[in-house]
Write a protein that holds these residues in place. Structure first.
Motif, PDB file in Angstrom:
ATOM      1  N   THR A 119       0.841  -1.200   0.000  1.00 56.42           N
ATOM      2  CA  THR A 119       0.000   0.000   0.000  1.00 56.42           C
ATOM      3  C   THR A 119       0.872   1.245   0.000  1.00 56.42           C
ATOM      4  O   THR A 119       0.590   2.204  -0.721  1.00 56.42           O
ATOM      5  N   THR A 120       1.938   1.222   0.773  1.00 57.94           N
ATOM      6  CA  THR A 120       2.830   2.385   0.868  1.00 57.94           C
ATOM      7  C   THR A 120       3.425   2.719  -0.492  1.00 57.94           C
ATOM      8  O   THR A 120       3.459   3.883  -0.895  1.00 57.94           O
ATOM      9  N   PHE A 121       3.879   1.705  -1.232  1.00 57.19           N
ATOM     10  CA  PHE A 121       4.452   1.955  -2.552  1.00 57.19           C
ATOM     11  C   PHE A 121       3.377   2.446  -3.515  1.00 57.19           C
ATOM     12  O   PHE A 121       3.599   3.396  -4.266  1.00 57.19           O
ATOM     13  N   ARG A 122       2.224   1.817  -3.503  1.00 56.80           N
ATOM     14  CA  ARG A 122       1.152   2.207  -4.434  1.00 56.80           C
ATOM     15  C   ARG A 122       0.687   3.631  -4.195  1.00 56.80           C
ATOM     16  O   ARG A 122       0.220   4.295  -5.115  1.00 56.80           O
ATOM     17  N   GLU A 123       0.817   4.115  -2.961  1.00 54.75           N
ATOM     18  CA  GLU A 123       0.393   5.480  -2.641  1.00 54.75           C
ATOM     19  C   GLU A 123       1.426   6.542  -3.021  1.00 54.75           C
ATOM     20  O   GLU A 123       1.141   7.734  -2.937  1.00 54.75           O
ATOM     21  N   LEU A 124       2.608   6.129  -3.448  1.00 54.11           N
ATOM     22  CA  LEU A 124       3.623   7.094  -3.889  1.00 54.11           C
ATOM     23  C   LEU A 124       3.149   7.832  -5.134  1.00 54.11           C
ATOM     24  O   LEU A 124       2.371   7.294  -5.935  1.00 54.11           O
ATOM     25  N   SER A 125       3.677   9.014  -5.323  1.00 53.07           N
ATOM     26  CA  SER A 125       3.377   9.754  -6.554  1.00 53.07           C
ATOM     27  C   SER A 125       4.028   9.051  -7.738  1.00 53.07           C
ATOM     28  O   SER A 125       5.004   8.302  -7.569  1.00 53.07           O
ATOM     29  N   ASP A 126       3.506   9.274  -8.915  1.00 54.01           N
ATOM     30  CA  ASP A 126       4.089   8.684 -10.122  1.00 54.01           C
ATOM     31  C   ASP A 126       5.546   9.115 -10.276  1.00 54.01           C
ATOM     32  O   ASP A 126       6.388   8.337 -10.722  1.00 54.01           O
ATOM     33  N   LYS A 127       5.845  10.336  -9.880  1.00 53.56           N
ATOM     34  CA  LYS A 127       7.214  10.851  -9.974  1.00 53.56           C
ATOM     35  C   LYS A 127       8.162   9.994  -9.132  1.00 53.56           C
ATOM     36  O   LYS A 127       9.272   9.670  -9.565  1.00 53.56           O
ATOM     37  N   ASP A 128       7.726   9.624  -7.914  1.00 54.99           N
ATOM     38  CA  ASP A 128       8.572   8.812  -7.031  1.00 54.99           C
ATOM     39  C   ASP A 128       8.739   7.396  -7.560  1.00 54.99           C
ATOM     40  O   ASP A 128       9.757   6.752  -7.308  1.00 54.99           O
ATOM     41  N   LYS A 129       7.744   6.888  -8.277  1.00 56.77           N
ATOM     42  CA  LYS A 129       7.802   5.520  -8.783  1.00 56.77           C
ATOM     43  C   LYS A 129       8.642   5.404 -10.058  1.00 56.77           C
ATOM     44  O   LYS A 129       9.161   4.332 -10.360  1.00 56.77           O
ATOM     45  N   GLN A 130       8.779   6.487 -10.792  1.00 59.49           N
ATOM     46  CA  GLN A 130       9.488   6.451 -12.067  1.00 59.49           C
ATOM     47  C   GLN A 130      10.997   6.519 -11.860  1.00 59.49           C
ATOM     48  O   GLN A 130      11.484   7.122 -10.916  1.00 59.49           O
ATOM     49  N   GLY A 131      11.704   5.867 -12.764  1.00 56.54           N
ATOM     50  CA  GLY A 131      13.160   5.925 -12.751  1.00 56.54           C
ATOM     51  C   GLY A 131      13.776   5.248 -11.538  1.00 56.54           C
ATOM     52  O   GLY A 131      14.821   5.681 -11.050  1.00 56.54           O
ATOM     53  N   LEU A 132      13.138   4.195 -11.066  1.00 55.04           N
ATOM     54  CA  LEU A 132      13.674   3.505  -9.893  1.00 55.04           C
ATOM     55  C   LEU A 132      15.014   2.861 -10.209  1.00 55.04           C
ATOM     56  O   LEU A 132      15.158   2.169 -11.211  1.00 55.04           O
ATOM     57  N   ASP A 133      15.962   3.126  -9.359  1.00 53.17           N
ATOM     58  CA  ASP A 133      17.249   2.457  -9.403  1.00 53.17           C
ATOM     59  C   ASP A 133      17.622   2.139  -7.964  1.00 53.17           C
ATOM     60  O   ASP A 133      16.833   2.398  -7.038  1.00 53.17           O
ATOM     61  N   GLU A 134      18.778   1.561  -7.745  1.00 48.41           N
ATOM     62  CA  GLU A 134      19.157   1.146  -6.397  1.00 48.41           C
ATOM     63  C   GLU A 134      19.165   2.307  -5.417  1.00 48.41           C
ATOM     64  O   GLU A 134      18.622   2.203  -4.314  1.00 48.41           O
TER      65      GLU A 134
END
Length: 116
Positions: free
Chosen positions: A61-76
């Motif tokens: 739930t915590t990840f799904r509630e992130l903004s699209d900006k926070d979810k994009q470009g995920l790296d380590e």
């Protein structure tokens, strides 16, 4: 050999894993990272052993509630910063058995690692 389970007390998977460990007389320490926090060094160690992709729970739930900006470009680097800021994004449980790391709960894997 020291065994420590990391997670949050309200998680159903944590409850199942704890019942399994206790039912198999496996001694362990429980670390609630919602209450006790999680340090960057430990997270770095986990990422080094299993990879950030395994640790980051994109279904949480915590990840799904992130903004699209926070979810994009995920790296380590970005994933570690997110998990440190909100440890509830870490897949649960994380079980340290000596120097081994187990992520998630699978009775057969637990049996092989800590079974008696």
């Amino acid at each position: 050999m020291t065994t420590t389970m990391y997670g949050i007390t309200t998680c159903d998977t944590i409850r199942k894993a704890r019942v399994w460990l206790e039912g198999h007389d496996a001694a362990y320490h429980f670390h609630d990272y919602r209450a006790e926090g999680l340090d960057a060094k430990r997270l770095d160690d986990w990422v080094g052993k299993v990879g950030w992709e395994v640790l980051l729970n994109k279904a949480s739930t915590t990840f799904r509630e992130l903004s699209d900006k926070d979810k994009q470009g995920l790296d380590e680097k970005k994933a570690k910063a997110l998990m440190l800021a909100k440890p509830t994004m870490i897949k649960r449980p994380v079980l340290e058995v000596g120097d081994r790391i187990l992520v998630g709960f699978k009775p057969d894997v637990y049996q092989a690692a800590v079974g008696k």
